[in-house]
Design a protein around this motif. Structure first.
Motif, PDB file in Angstrom:
ATOM      1  N   ALA A 122      19.302 -23.898 -29.087  1.00  0.00           N
ATOM      2  CA  ALA A 122      18.683 -23.950 -27.696  1.00  0.00           C
ATOM      3  C   ALA A 122      17.232 -24.135 -28.105  1.00  0.00           C
ATOM      4  O   ALA A 122      16.462 -24.837 -27.433  1.00  0.00           O
ATOM      5  N   ILE A 123      16.805 -23.011 -29.051  1.00  0.00           N
ATOM      6  CA  ILE A 123      15.268 -23.084 -29.362  1.00  0.00           C
ATOM      7  C   ILE A 123      14.878 -24.305 -29.922  1.00  0.00           C
ATOM      8  O   ILE A 123      13.649 -24.686 -29.366  1.00  0.00           O
ATOM      9  N   TRP A 124      15.360 -24.423 -31.045  1.00  0.00           N
ATOM     10  CA  TRP A 124      14.990 -25.813 -31.802  1.00  0.00           C
ATOM     11  C   TRP A 124      15.039 -27.134 -30.983  1.00  0.00           C
ATOM     12  O   TRP A 124      14.414 -28.075 -31.164  1.00  0.00           O
ATOM     13  N   THR A 125      16.115 -27.205 -30.246  1.00  0.00           N
ATOM     14  CA  THR A 125      16.128 -28.335 -29.215  1.00  0.00           C
ATOM     15  C   THR A 125      14.952 -28.548 -28.520  1.00  0.00           C
ATOM     16  O   THR A 125      14.418 -29.634 -28.138  1.00  0.00           O
ATOM     17  N   SER A 126      14.621 -27.330 -27.921  1.00  0.00           N
ATOM     18  CA  SER A 126      13.317 -27.522 -26.918  1.00  0.00           C
ATOM     19  C   SER A 126      12.047 -27.707 -27.829  1.00  0.00           C
ATOM     20  O   SER A 126      11.266 -28.426 -27.314  1.00  0.00           O
ATOM     21  N   VAL A 127      11.870 -27.202 -28.979  1.00  0.00           N
ATOM     22  CA  VAL A 127      10.781 -27.303 -30.007  1.00  0.00           C
ATOM     23  C   VAL A 127      10.570 -28.764 -30.181  1.00  0.00           C
ATOM     24  O   VAL A 127       9.465 -29.566 -30.201  1.00  0.00           O
ATOM     25  N   ILE A 128      11.702 -29.511 -30.595  1.00  0.00           N
ATOM     26  CA  ILE A 128      11.864 -30.948 -31.262  1.00  0.00           C
ATOM     27  C   ILE A 128      11.459 -31.912 -29.858  1.00  0.00           C
ATOM     28  O   ILE A 128      10.472 -32.885 -29.923  1.00  0.00           O
ATOM     29  N   TYR A 129      12.012 -31.564 -28.654  1.00  0.00           N
ATOM     30  CA  TYR A 129      11.691 -32.241 -27.602  1.00  0.00           C
ATOM     31  C   TYR A 129      10.037 -32.185 -26.980  1.00  0.00           C
ATOM     32  O   TYR A 129       9.563 -33.186 -26.682  1.00  0.00           O
ATOM     33  N   PHE A 130       9.665 -31.018 -27.130  1.00  0.00           N
ATOM     34  CA  PHE A 130       8.319 -30.783 -26.764  1.00  0.00           C
ATOM     35  C   PHE A 130       7.262 -31.571 -27.959  1.00  0.00           C
ATOM     36  O   PHE A 130       6.297 -32.021 -27.394  1.00  0.00           O
ATOM     37  N   ALA A 131       7.644 -31.641 -29.223  1.00  0.00           N
ATOM     38  CA  ALA A 131       7.002 -32.260 -29.937  1.00  0.00           C
ATOM     39  C   ALA A 131       6.623 -34.088 -29.673  1.00  0.00           C
ATOM     40  O   ALA A 131       5.931 -34.552 -30.134  1.00  0.00           O
ATOM     41  N   SER A 132       7.718 -34.163 -29.041  1.00  0.00           N
ATOM     42  CA  SER A 132       7.803 -35.853 -28.824  1.00  0.00           C
ATOM     43  C   SER A 132       6.792 -36.144 -27.493  1.00  0.00           C
ATOM     44  O   SER A 132       6.627 -37.370 -27.026  1.00  0.00           O
ATOM     45  N   ILE A 133       6.274 -35.095 -26.941  1.00  0.00           N
ATOM     46  CA  ILE A 133       5.663 -35.259 -25.544  1.00  0.00           C
ATOM     47  C   ILE A 133       4.407 -36.376 -25.699  1.00  0.00           C
ATOM     48  O   ILE A 133       3.960 -36.963 -25.045  1.00  0.00           O
ATOM     49  N   LEU A 134       3.592 -35.923 -26.666  1.00  0.00           N
ATOM     50  CA  LEU A 134       2.389 -36.576 -27.076  1.00  0.00           C
ATOM     51  C   LEU A 134       2.582 -38.217 -26.952  1.00  0.00           C
ATOM     52  O   LEU A 134       1.965 -39.032 -26.379  1.00  0.00           O
ATOM     53  N   LEU A 135       3.617 -38.501 -27.699  1.00  0.00           N
ATOM     54  CA  LEU A 135       4.226 -40.033 -27.847  1.00  0.00           C
ATOM     55  C   LEU A 135       4.612 -40.471 -26.481  1.00  0.00           C
ATOM     56  O   LEU A 135       4.230 -41.658 -25.891  1.00  0.00           O
ATOM     57  N   VAL A 136       5.506 -39.593 -25.759  1.00  0.00           N
ATOM     58  CA  VAL A 136       5.703 -39.897 -24.264  1.00  0.00           C
ATOM     59  C   VAL A 136       4.790 -40.068 -23.500  1.00  0.00           C
ATOM     60  O   VAL A 136       4.806 -41.060 -22.606  1.00  0.00           O
ATOM     61  N   GLY A 137       3.708 -39.346 -23.634  1.00  0.00           N
ATOM     62  CA  GLY A 137       2.458 -39.644 -22.411  1.00  0.00           C
ATOM     63  C   GLY A 137       1.709 -40.781 -22.523  1.00  0.00           C
ATOM     64  O   GLY A 137       1.679 -41.589 -21.645  1.00  0.00           O
ATOM     65  N   VAL A 138       1.616 -41.155 -24.114  1.00  0.00           N
ATOM     66  CA  VAL A 138       0.986 -42.592 -24.283  1.00  0.00           C
ATOM     67  C   VAL A 138       1.933 -43.717 -23.851  1.00  0.00           C
ATOM     68  O   VAL A 138       1.601 -44.661 -23.106  1.00  0.00           O
ATOM     69  N   ASN A 139       2.967 -43.688 -24.188  1.00  0.00           N
ATOM     70  CA  ASN A 139       3.844 -44.728 -23.694  1.00  0.00           C
ATOM     71  C   ASN A 139       4.092 -44.892 -22.386  1.00  0.00           C
ATOM     72  O   ASN A 139       4.099 -46.014 -21.891  1.00  0.00           O
ATOM     73  N   ALA A 140       3.916 -43.486 -21.582  1.00  0.00           N
ATOM     74  CA  ALA A 140       4.220 -43.601 -20.184  1.00  0.00           C
ATOM     75  C   ALA A 140       2.966 -44.502 -19.359  1.00  0.00           C
ATOM     76  O   ALA A 140       3.267 -45.385 -18.445  1.00  0.00           O
ATOM     77  N   VAL A 141       2.047 -44.427 -19.988  1.00  0.00           N
ATOM     78  CA  VAL A 141       0.771 -45.043 -19.577  1.00  0.00           C
ATOM     79  C   VAL A 141       1.007 -46.847 -19.792  1.00  0.00           C
ATOM     80  O   VAL A 141       0.590 -47.572 -18.697  1.00  0.00           O
ATOM     81  N   PHE A 142       1.330 -46.933 -20.792  1.00  0.00           N
ATOM     82  CA  PHE A 142       1.510 -48.512 -21.213  1.00  0.00           C
ATOM     83  C   PHE A 142       2.695 -49.018 -20.364  1.00  0.00           C
ATOM     84  O   PHE A 142       2.637 -50.040 -20.112  1.00  0.00           O
ATOM     85  N   GLU A 143       3.697 -48.256 -20.123  1.00  0.00           N
ATOM     86  CA  GLU A 143       4.971 -48.759 -19.223  1.00  0.00           C
ATOM     87  C   GLU A 143       4.417 -48.724 -17.697  1.00  0.00           C
ATOM     88  O   GLU A 143       4.853 -49.944 -17.065  1.00  0.00           O
ATOM     89  N   GLY A 144       3.492 -47.870 -17.500  1.00  0.00           N
ATOM     90  CA  GLY A 144       3.066 -48.308 -16.159  1.00  0.00           C
ATOM     91  C   GLY A 144       2.227 -49.437 -15.770  1.00  0.00           C
ATOM     92  O   GLY A 144       2.083 -50.337 -14.850  1.00  0.00           O
ATOM     93  N   TYR A 145       1.457 -49.842 -16.942  1.00  0.00           N
ATOM     94  CA  TYR A 145       0.627 -51.120 -17.185  1.00  0.00           C
ATOM     95  C   TYR A 145       1.641 -52.170 -17.194  1.00  0.00           C
ATOM     96  O   TYR A 145       1.438 -53.364 -16.400  1.00  0.00           O
ATOM     97  N   PHE A 146       2.673 -52.169 -17.640  1.00  0.00           N
ATOM     98  CA  PHE A 146       3.747 -53.329 -17.718  1.00  0.00           C
ATOM     99  C   PHE A 146       4.180 -53.537 -16.495  1.00  0.00           C
ATOM    100  O   PHE A 146       4.333 -54.460 -15.969  1.00  0.00           O
TER     101      PHE A 146
END
Length: 509
Positions: A122-146
């Motif tokens: 439970a702990i490490w799953t949460s840590v790993i998914y939080f680590a992805s949020i930086l890339l998720v944020g930038v991806n989200a902006v460009f997907e909004g642009y698309f």
């Protein structure tokens, strides 16, 4: 074929592929790890970071599109994109770091029923998914642009890449990494999705690297985005509440509830969310042109077309649910007992798919008008209702009560948002929507009755579940559209009217 019809068809197909791949991800997880306490730990611990992911991903897309149109009309579209990307990079980095540092403390506090290996997962799953949020944020902006450029399928494609990498992680590394292969696959997927966008634009055209960040513009955007993002995350907060209750119901309950919800969520995403996304540019342009008639027409079209496809799909699933769950999930470590439980829970989730699909269309109206704070208020009410209903229904119906609670909350949520938007825009044609819903309801009832009559006969002569489902789906689809045609559904005629679609495409609708 008109441009609008082609774009719509392509988006439907790409969205179906995305949801199908999401289903394959669940199949891979259940096949290798079954419906166990370890799978429960993974399932519930990803809810918190996933709420942030949806906050950034879906919320960003909802807020960025009307904002981009506004700046693009002034010739500042690319400059605005640059500002939002730079601002989001800073904010997403902070969220990722804070989430990773707090996960070892917050996760055991919320899910105190997990011990030993389940606690570590439970702990490490949460840590790993939080680590992805930086890339998720930038991806989200460009997907909004698309989406703003009506390249809906490219946006969906980039999300599908993430899902396929998650599946690949489970398939190729489950033996070496265990269930950690799933969140690690997701992290790799977000990186690949980002790199695809970087290559597509070329680094020099990705953003204006030399442009200084205009924090006043960024703050103005986030003033609109935050209520929208929080509203999107409301559903995940409700899932978090459900996950806390489900973690206390014994081994497999959380996993089976999650699988049931995801299965029911497929038609909601394919029809409800897809149609809502397609009408969004129409609403945004109507707002920018101050065309109130077109705006109202967009809401009416969205509600009617959504119900046209969603109603028969959900009705068919009510009849075929055990067979669907068996065909989709029952293999490897996922047993017949887990299939029975998942099928049972899925029935109680059907209402959520319908009502949240209505809400998805209505939400586009609020976001276009930059009134996302209205939905945030309603969302807070829905969270309170969910806690109360969960506490009551889980004691009377067990795990089924959690699924039923989610459907009842969806009803409350959609009813309040529907009436609020209706008042906000001084009404739209309820007679049109009501007539279309009535015709769809008649056709759906006719289809449902025929399938119930044919169920025993088809089952007797079908060699397996695959043939049985195929025959029942064909019978249902043919009977539904025949009756719908006989009722004179305007929504169905509009779908078949190529000339009208061409006219709307040429008018930028």
């Amino acid at each position: 074929m008109s441009k609008l019809k082609f774009v719509t068809l392509l988006f439907f197909v790409s969205t179906f592929v995305l949801k199908f791949s999401s289903m394959l991800r669940d199949v891979a997880i259940t096949n290798y790890f079954g419906s166990t306490r370890i799978t429960d730990a993974y399932t519930v611990s990803m809810v918190i970071p996933n709420a942030i992911v949806l906050f950034m991903l879906t919320g960003m897309k909802e807020a960025f599109l009307p904002s981009y149109y506004k700046y693009d009309a002034k010739g500042k579209g690319f400059s605005h994109l640059t500002n939002v990307v730079k601002g989001t990079t800073v904010i997403a980095t902070l969220i990722a770091l804070i989430g990773m540092m707090l996960s070892p403390f917050i996760v055991p506090l919320i899910y105190n029923d997990f011990q030993g290996e389940a606690k570590d997962v439970a702990i490490w799953t949460s840590v790993i998914y939080f680590a992805s949020i930086l890339l998720v944020g930038v991806n989200a902006v460009f997907e909004g642009y698309f989406d703003a450029q009506r390249k809906f399928s490219f946006s969906v494609f980039s999300q599908t890449i993430v899902v396929f990498c998650t599946i690949g992680g489970a398939i190729f590394f489950h033996a070496q990494l265990g269930i950690y292969s799933v969140p690690l696959g997701y992290l790799v997927g977000t990186l690949i999705s980002f790199l695809i966008k970087l290559v597509y634009f070329k680094p020099t055209n990705f953003i204006d690297w030399k442009q200084k960040s205009d924090w006043s513009e960024i703050k103005a955007f986030y003033y609109i985005f935050v209520p929208v993002g929080l509203t999107i995350a409301v559903g995940q907060v409700n899932l978090l509440v459900n996950s806390i209750f489900s973690a206390q119901l014994g081994d497999g309950a959380a996993t089976n509830l999650n699988l049931a919800f995801r299965l029911i969520n497929i038609p909601q995403a394919v029809f409800g969310v897809t149609i809502a996304t397609i009408i969004f540019p129409m609403l945004a342009r109507a707002k920018s042109q101050d065309d109130k008639v077109l705006f109202k027409r967009g809401i009416e079209k969205g509600l009617s077309l959504m119900f046209l496809f969603l109603a028969p799909t959900l009705a068919g699933m009510l009849i075929l649910m055990p067979e669907v769950v068996k065909v989709v999930y029952e293999r490897g470590k996922f047993t017949a007992e887990a299939t029975a439980a998942t099928s049972h829970y899925a029935i109680f989730y059907v209402g959520s798919a319908l009502f949240y699909s209505i809400q998805a269309v209505i939400a586009k109206g609020f976001y276009t008008l930059e009134k996302g704070h209205y939905m945030l208020r309603v969302g807070i009410v829905s969270i309170i209702c969910n806690v109360i209903l969960n506490a009551i229904l889980v004691n009377t119906l067990g795990a089924s009560g959690l699924a039923l609670s989610f459907s009842l909350v969806a009803l409350i949520y959609s009813a309040i948002t529907f009436t609020t938007l209706y008042k906000l825009i001084n009404g739209f044609s309820l007679s049109y929507v009501g007539m279309e819903y009535g015709k769809v309801f008649i056709a759906t009832c006719a289809m449902f009755g025929l399938l119930m009559l044919m169920k025993g006969t088809v089952e007797t002569y079908s060699p397996n579940e695959y043939v049985y489902l195929m025959v029942m789906i064909i019978i249902g689809a043919i009977s539904y559209f025949i009756v719908l045609f006989l009722t004179g559904s305007r929504s169905m005629k509009e779908l078949m009217n190529i000339k009208q679609l061409k006219r709307e495409a040429s008018e930028g609708r």
